[in-house]
Motif scaffolding. Structure first.
Motif, PDB file in Angstrom:
ATOM      1  N   ALA A  81       0.812  -1.220   0.000  1.00  0.00           N
ATOM      2  CA  ALA A  81       0.000   0.000   0.000  1.00  0.00           C
ATOM      3  C   ALA A  81       0.846   1.271   0.000  1.00  0.00           C
ATOM      4  N   ARG A  96      -1.827   4.101   0.935  1.00  0.00           N
ATOM      5  CA  ARG A  96      -3.205   4.000   0.444  1.00  0.00           C
ATOM      6  C   ARG A  96      -4.140   3.501   1.522  1.00  0.00           C
ATOM      7  N   ASP A  97      -3.630   2.764   2.496  1.00  0.00           N
ATOM      8  CA  ASP A  97      -4.505   2.166   3.500  1.00  0.00           C
ATOM      9  C   ASP A  97      -4.592   2.977   4.795  1.00  0.00           C
TER      10      ASP A  97
END
Length: 149
Positions: free
Chosen positions: A58, A84-85
């Motif tokens: 991520a 992204r997470d």
């Protein structure tokens, strides 16, 4: 990847495939204040992948282009590591998709409405309401700067 005038020029690529031997040798501590007893502490190498947590699927890297975030400490040509997470919350610097392109902005709450704001007191940038037409793509976790001398 590169941000050009707030827009990404190409698609981001995950960093999970970086070589496992990406390490820098530590010469020693460089005091930036009063001498410390910890100056005798020595480590032989720094693993940049581990330090910057780049081995996660991520994690992505962007290069900043432009001056819109200088008051937040992000300058033209800085490299930012984006997760992204991670949860985008009030006050965090984020990468968002606005009008089909990537921008880097600070997420702020204004009267209960999420807004993407630039951070440069010398220039005027219109805030963008983070509504259904805006995707908060990821959260900036770290930055790296080349101090060109």
């Amino acid at each position: 990847m590169f941000l050009s005038h707030g827009l990404l020029e190409s698609k981001p690529v995950p960093l999970a495939d970086l070589p496992p031997d990406l390490r820098l040798k530590v010469i020693g501590a460089a005091g930036a204040g009063f001498p410390s007893p910890a100056q005798d502490w020595e480590e032989t190498a720094i693993d940049l992948v581990e330090l910057l947590r780049l081995d996660r699927a991520a994690s992505f890297v962007f290069r900043v282009s432009g001056q819109s975030m200088v008051d937040a400490g992000l300058f033209d040509s800085d490299v930012v590591i984006v997760d992204r997470d991670a949860k985008a919350v009030n006050g965090r610097i984020v990468i968002a998709v606005v009008d089909g392109g990537f921008v880097i902005r600070q997420l702020s709450m204004r009267s209960g409405v999420p807004v993407l704001e630039a951070r440069n007191s010398q220039m005027r940038y219109e805030p963008v309401v983070a509504d259904e037409h805006v995707e908060v793509w990821g959260v900036v976790r770290a930055s790296v700067r080349n101090l060109k001398v």
